[in-house]
Design a protein around this motif. Structure first.
Motif, mmCIF file in Angstrom:
data_model
loop_
_atom_site.group_PDB
_atom_site.id
_atom_site.type_symbol
_atom_site.label_atom_id
_atom_site.label_comp_id
_atom_site.label_asym_id
_atom_site.label_seq_id
_atom_site.Cartn_x
_atom_site.Cartn_y
_atom_site.Cartn_z
ATOM 1 N N ASP A 134 10.838 5.787 10.980
ATOM 2 C CA ASP A 134 11.633 4.654 11.468
ATOM 3 C C ASP A 134 11.133 4.170 12.830
ATOM 4 O OD1 ASP A 134 13.803 2.834 11.285
ATOM 5 O OD2 ASP A 134 14.985 4.124 12.609
ATOM 6 N N ASN B 158 13.742 7.651 -1.060
ATOM 7 C CA ASN B 158 14.133 8.543 -2.135
ATOM 8 C C ASN B 158 13.847 9.970 -1.689
ATOM 9 O OD1 ASN B 158 14.736 8.924 -5.071
ATOM 10 N ND2 ASN B 158 12.685 9.828 -5.002
ATOM 11 N N ALA C 210 5.395 3.900 1.122
ATOM 12 C CA ALA C 210 4.886 2.631 0.582
ATOM 13 C C ALA C 210 5.181 1.552 1.620
ATOM 14 C CB ALA C 210 5.557 2.290 -0.739
ATOM 15 N N LEU D 122 8.992 1.890 2.495
ATOM 16 C CA LEU D 122 9.813 2.741 1.639
ATOM 17 C C LEU D 122 9.321 4.167 1.800
ATOM 18 C CD1 LEU D 122 9.696 0.664 -1.674
ATOM 19 C CD2 LEU D 122 11.641 0.841 -0.112
ATOM 20 N N ALA E 291 9.418 8.009 0.252
ATOM 21 C CA ALA E 291 9.777 8.934 -0.831
ATOM 22 C C ALA E 291 9.406 10.338 -0.396
ATOM 23 C CB ALA E 291 9.051 8.560 -2.118
ATOM 24 N N LEU E 292 10.404 11.207 -0.291
ATOM 25 C CA LEU E 292 10.195 12.558 0.205
ATOM 26 C C LEU E 292 10.393 13.577 -0.900
ATOM 27 C CD1 LEU E 292 12.288 12.152 3.461
ATOM 28 C CD2 LEU E 292 9.816 12.504 3.377
ATOM 29 N N THR F 298 0.839 -1.194 0.000
ATOM 30 C CA THR F 298 0.000 0.000 0.000
ATOM 31 C C THR F 298 0.871 1.241 0.000
ATOM 32 O OG1 THR F 298 -1.890 1.086 1.060
ATOM 33 C CG2 THR F 298 -0.259 0.075 2.513
ATOM 34 N N VAL F 299 0.302 2.362 -0.427
ATOM 35 C CA VAL F 299 1.068 3.606 -0.505
ATOM 36 C C VAL F 299 0.144 4.777 -0.214
ATOM 37 C CG1 VAL F 299 0.689 3.926 -2.999
ATOM 38 C CG2 VAL F 299 2.719 4.897 -1.940
ATOM 39 N N THR G 230 5.630 10.498 0.912
ATOM 40 C CA THR G 230 4.974 9.307 0.378
ATOM 41 C C THR G 230 5.582 8.081 1.040
ATOM 42 O OG1 THR G 230 4.523 10.331 -1.760
ATOM 43 C CG2 THR G 230 4.527 7.928 -1.684
ATOM 44 N N VAL H 3 4.889 -2.587 2.802
ATOM 45 C CA VAL H 3 4.658 -4.003 2.530
ATOM 46 C C VAL H 3 4.274 -4.667 3.850
ATOM 47 C CG1 VAL H 3 5.672 -6.169 1.720
ATOM 48 C CG2 VAL H 3 6.353 -3.996 0.674
ATOM 49 N N PHE I 26 7.699 -3.934 5.834
ATOM 50 C CA PHE I 26 8.767 -3.161 5.200
ATOM 51 C C PHE I 26 8.216 -1.870 4.639
ATOM 52 C CE2 PHE I 26 9.356 -7.712 4.348
ATOM 53 C CZ PHE I 26 10.421 -7.936 5.205
ATOM 54 N N ARG J 166 10.255 -2.432 9.304
ATOM 55 C CA ARG J 166 11.514 -1.745 9.042
ATOM 56 C C ARG J 166 11.365 -0.801 7.871
ATOM 57 N NH1 ARG J 166 14.978 -2.752 13.285
ATOM 58 N NH2 ARG J 166 14.911 -4.947 13.772
ATOM 59 N N LEU J 167 11.971 0.368 8.020
ATOM 60 C CA LEU J 167 12.111 1.279 6.886
ATOM 61 C C LEU J 167 13.317 0.801 6.084
ATOM 62 C CD1 LEU J 167 11.406 3.873 5.352
ATOM 63 C CD2 LEU J 167 12.769 5.143 7.015
ATOM 64 N N VAL J 168 13.101 0.285 4.878
ATOM 65 C CA VAL J 168 14.187 -0.364 4.137
ATOM 66 C C VAL J 168 14.681 0.428 2.934
ATOM 67 C CG1 VAL J 168 13.622 -2.719 4.842
ATOM 68 C CG2 VAL J 168 12.545 -1.749 2.793
ATOM 69 N N GLY J 169 14.125 1.591 2.671
ATOM 70 C CA GLY J 169 14.618 2.339 1.527
ATOM 71 C C GLY J 169 13.824 3.598 1.312
#
Lengths: 317, 317
Positions: free
Chosen positions: B116, B130, B142, B94, B96-97, B51-52, B140, B144, B92, B125-128
């Motif tokens: 985090d 942008n 996303a 992700l 995106a800022l 989801t996002v 934003t 899992v 998990f 966990r925050l795994v990645g």
């Protein structure tokens, strides 16, 4: 007050990555956290790759540069490139859109259709998303990939490995100079095949020298690029003549794959080459020493290149 | 030209969802595509939820309403709420800022640290991520999720099911009136437990009546809400007196879970209730008939509520 413009994008991300990496230890589900092309997680079965990227109007594109469908394809492709660079295949995409109310709805339809079409062509599905009001169009795509074979990171390159590059360089950078964005190639089959033999891999989005620098730092090695070997795009040769190879070495936006391959695996690489669906060229090698990239001319002399790469917040001179 | 402002967010999303649903058939990896709280995919092992969601400055928040860390926690929590509403646990994230260069770097640090921290507290966990330049701050996330037990969608409610709601209603909506955003509750344990017995579930972010309407349409059933049963937040009772239940039924931002539970499973639900970590209240029931929500007063008479919900692009009267 220290502002983003003072820190710069790369430095801010590097700092956050270090912090997350420290605090991410001890969770066995996270195979690879921030700092590579995508995160790799294993909630159960095969590793999944997770990555996200945003295209912002006025920052990454102008609307007159690209049709809305091409924007959607691009949003997918730049993420697919990160997945391919780890030996993965795109599987599931989420699309988060910001758009002003004045935007024609058909334009947003076309963005989503472009993402959907690009995803399908790559064997993936757009499975969800979100739409928010925003002052300017911004397209964020999160992508989940699966790793069918070997997972390749930036961190495995060793002295003696040779550097192999898909496709050609400089064409996209020349396009940007001329006010248009070239299509991003989908190197997915190539990525999966190269992952069988690569010790490290990355996609070249910020320029060959800059992205190879990431591999060097992650692997703790140096690298040499031979300008005369670069597969320079024909349009770049025509436009820039003798300056073409230097331009191609530093220009960004090409989204080709760069793989380090140990000598012992070159005989495995040879029969794979005709199955990649694109050119593959040896452009240099990994060397021992400090993590830096040396660019050599035809006589083996080191060449200085203009500093490449793009930082959203760096102050321009 | 038909513009976004003419179509509206909900209509645009509904249209895209139908299109993606049609074109998504035939891929057995997609358990559930767009149209529910999150997408469910099974690349191999257990189902994952994807989801996002985006928080845009000036649209979803003003900076004086929330500290940067609270913004980060909120970005995580609104997505975690979608995952919880399907019986999943966040796994998990992700991030995106988008941010203007003038933003203090410490503020962006705090946003990421907030994400985090919230992720860890939820077992994720925050795994990645942008970072892009943007005119205004936009966050934003996303997410899992994994489904440890039953996967519950919006589509399974049947006539005779009773409707159960976690927590209280109206508190967050009252906060918005007063220029502040309440913390989003994390109902993850409750979601996993309720998924054992629920025929359908959703998180109440746009208001009870509006979100129950989504369940009705997805399930092809009607629903009745009893105003007198609503667990109205004490501050709302104090502020709005007799008008409190009507406000609570329509106000958004509460992020509580609403579950439809068949009568036969109520004896399974009873012993779970003290393990939810929050209140659980029966607020109404599913009925046969057209997909609509009837709100009943203490004497069983239908009550009209002001139209609730939020559309980013709807023209205000």
């Amino acid at each position: 007050v220290l502002r983003l413009a003072d820190v710069g994008e790369q430095a801010w991300i590097a700092r956050l990555t270090r912090r997350l990496a420290r605090s991410g230890r001890g969770d066995r589900r996270v195979l690879l956290g921030p700092g590579d092309d995508a995160a790799a997680v294993r909630p159960g079965g095969r590793p999944l790759l997770l990555t996200v990227d945003t295209l912002v109007e006025g920052v990454h594109f102008r609307r007159r540069w690209l049709s809305p469908a091409a924007l959607g394809r691009r949003a997918f492709a730049v993420n697919a490139s990160d997945v391919a660079a780890m030996g993965g295949r795109p599987a599931f995409a989420l699309l988060a859109l910001e758009a002003p109310g004045s935007l024609p709805a058909a334009d947003l339809d076309a963005v989503a259709a472009g993402v959907d079409a690009a995803a399908r062509r790559a064997g993936a599905r757009l499975v969800g998303g979100n739409l928010s009001a925003g002052a300017r169009l911004a397209i964020t795509l999160a992508l989940v990939g699966v790793v069918p074979g070997r997972l390749v990171t930036r961190a495995g390159a060793r002295p003696g490995d040779r550097l192999w590059l898909t496709g050609t360089l400089g064409g996209a950078g020349l396009g940007v100079r001329r006010g248009r964005l070239a299509a991003v190639p989908l190197r997915i089959a190539a990525g999966v095949l190269l992952a069988r033999v690569a010790s490290a891999m990355i996609d070249v989005s910020d320029g060959l020298v800059q992205d190879l620098g990431h591999v060097c730092r992650a692997s703790g090695v140096g690298a040499e690029i031979e300008l005369a070997r670069l597969p320079v795009a024909p349009a770049v040769r025509r436009a820039l003549k003798a300056g073409a190879p230097r331009f191609a070495a530093a220009a960004g936006e090409d989204y080709e794959l760069l793989a380090a391959v140990p000598p012992a695996r070159e005989r495995v690489l040879a029969p794979l080459r005709h199955r990649l669906g694109c050119r593959l060229t040896c452009v240099g090698r990994i060397v021992a020493g400090r993590p830096a990239v040396r660019v050599l001319d035809a006589r083996g002399r080191a060449v200085r290149l203009p500093r490449g790469g793009f930082d959203h917040f760096a102050r321009r001179a």
